[in-house]
Design a protein around this motif. Structure first.
Motif, mmCIF file in Angstrom:
data_model
loop_
_atom_site.group_PDB
_atom_site.id
_atom_site.type_symbol
_atom_site.label_atom_id
_atom_site.label_comp_id
_atom_site.label_asym_id
_atom_site.label_seq_id
_atom_site.Cartn_x
_atom_site.Cartn_y
_atom_site.Cartn_z
ATOM 1 N N ASP A 1 111.128 79.303 82.175
ATOM 2 C CA ASP A 1 110.149 78.247 81.738
ATOM 3 C C ASP A 1 110.399 76.820 82.104
ATOM 4 O O ASP A 1 109.649 76.109 82.594
ATOM 5 N N THR A 2 111.721 76.368 81.728
ATOM 6 C CA THR A 2 112.489 75.162 82.108
ATOM 7 C C THR A 2 112.190 74.805 83.683
ATOM 8 O O THR A 2 111.894 73.960 83.839
ATOM 9 N N TYR A 3 112.332 75.696 84.354
ATOM 10 C CA TYR A 3 112.505 75.515 85.766
ATOM 11 C C TYR A 3 111.010 75.394 86.257
ATOM 12 O O TYR A 3 110.725 74.622 87.368
ATOM 13 N N LEU A 4 109.846 76.174 86.006
ATOM 14 C CA LEU A 4 108.711 75.932 86.119
ATOM 15 C C LEU A 4 108.266 74.610 85.622
ATOM 16 O O LEU A 4 107.449 74.203 86.298
ATOM 17 N N ASP A 5 108.734 74.246 84.408
ATOM 18 C CA ASP A 5 108.070 72.909 84.118
ATOM 19 C C ASP A 5 108.840 71.859 85.013
ATOM 20 O O ASP A 5 108.057 70.741 85.393
ATOM 21 N N MET A 6 109.937 72.138 85.545
ATOM 22 C CA MET A 6 110.501 71.192 86.635
ATOM 23 C C MET A 6 109.822 71.085 87.745
ATOM 24 O O MET A 6 109.435 70.069 88.338
ATOM 25 N N LEU A 7 109.446 72.305 88.396
ATOM 26 C CA LEU A 7 108.672 72.304 89.528
ATOM 27 C C LEU A 7 107.098 71.542 89.140
ATOM 28 O O LEU A 7 106.949 70.689 90.064
ATOM 29 N N GLN A 8 106.443 71.904 88.391
ATOM 30 C CA GLN A 8 105.283 71.230 87.692
ATOM 31 C C GLN A 8 105.489 69.545 87.736
ATOM 32 O O GLN A 8 104.503 68.740 88.198
ATOM 33 N N ASP A 9 106.484 69.295 86.930
ATOM 34 C CA ASP A 9 106.666 67.849 86.836
ATOM 35 C C ASP A 9 106.863 67.439 88.277
ATOM 36 O O ASP A 9 106.602 66.119 88.443
ATOM 37 N N SER A 10 107.573 67.692 89.062
ATOM 38 C CA SER A 10 107.876 67.438 90.289
ATOM 39 C C SER A 10 106.575 67.168 91.176
ATOM 40 O O SER A 10 106.306 66.175 91.963
ATOM 41 N N LEU A 11 105.775 68.151 91.235
ATOM 42 C CA LEU A 11 104.450 68.090 91.810
ATOM 43 C C LEU A 11 103.663 67.002 91.166
ATOM 44 O O LEU A 11 102.997 66.058 91.901
ATOM 45 N N LYS A 12 103.616 66.865 89.952
ATOM 46 C CA LYS A 12 102.841 65.709 89.253
ATOM 47 C C LYS A 12 103.293 64.417 89.783
ATOM 48 O O LYS A 12 102.649 63.452 90.001
ATOM 49 N N LYS A 13 104.603 64.011 89.524
ATOM 50 C CA LYS A 13 105.327 62.770 90.287
ATOM 51 C C LYS A 13 104.782 62.727 91.707
ATOM 52 O O LYS A 13 104.495 61.525 92.101
ATOM 53 N N LYS A 14 104.855 63.948 92.372
ATOM 54 C CA LYS A 14 104.494 63.503 93.918
ATOM 55 C C LYS A 14 103.169 63.210 93.987
ATOM 56 O O LYS A 14 102.518 62.198 94.636
ATOM 57 N N LEU A 15 102.160 63.818 92.896
ATOM 58 C CA LEU A 15 100.587 63.392 92.978
ATOM 59 C C LEU A 15 100.427 61.757 92.762
ATOM 60 O O LEU A 15 99.682 61.258 93.439
#
Length: 157
Positions: free
Chosen positions: A2-16
């Motif tokens: 779940d931590t990795y998934l959160d990292m991926l989603q945070d990365s996408l949010k930052k990119k947006l």
């Protein structure tokens, strides 16, 4: 996991967020190009900021790829368990793709605006130079009109 998934989603949010900031810079640049008094320093600063943001997107993409490579097999094996996270990331990726297309189209439009601005400025400089030449020519001709040669000298040799 779940931590990795959160990292991926945070990365996408930052990119947006970064893409939204780039779009704001593009709007400012377009406004600058439309204005009568262009501030070249502000325009250059805006372009520099966009370059910095684009570089940060590249580093986010690299990080995203590294994390995704670590968890890809686990996500594939347990699709139904991570379906919500996968769907959220797919939505963000679709939004990112749409913004990328919009940004590229706007960059092409801005490039044309910059070319038009350069042509207008070149024409203005040419006109000023031509006006200066005409003024000098007029001044030199007027000086010749008022020239009166010596009346008392004999021009014979």
């Amino acid at each position: 996991m779940d931590t990795y998934l959160d990292m991926l989603q945070d990365s996408l949010k930052k990119k947006l967020d970064i893409l939204n900031r780039i779009m704001r810079y593009q709007k400012e640049e377009s406004d600058m190009l439309q204005s009568e008094s262009m501030q070249m320093e502000a325009f250059d600063k805006s372009i520099h900021e966009k370059v910095v943001l684009a570089e940060s997107i590249d580093s986010l993409d690299d990080g995203f790829e590294q994390v995704y490579d670590r968890i890809r097999e686990e996500m594939i094996r347990n699709k139904e368990r991570y379906a919500g996270s996968i769907r959220a990331m797919q939505n963000m990726i679709a939004e990112i793709s749409e913004k990328n297309i919009l940004i590229q189209a706007e960059e092409n439009r801005l490039r044309l605006e910059v070319d038009n601005f350069a042509k207008r400025e070149s024409a203005l400089l040419r006109q000023k130079r031509d006006n200066g030449k005409a003024a000098r020519s007029y001044f030199n001709n007027m000086k010749k009109l008022n020239y009166v040669g010596s009346q008392f000298m004999d021009k014979k040799k």
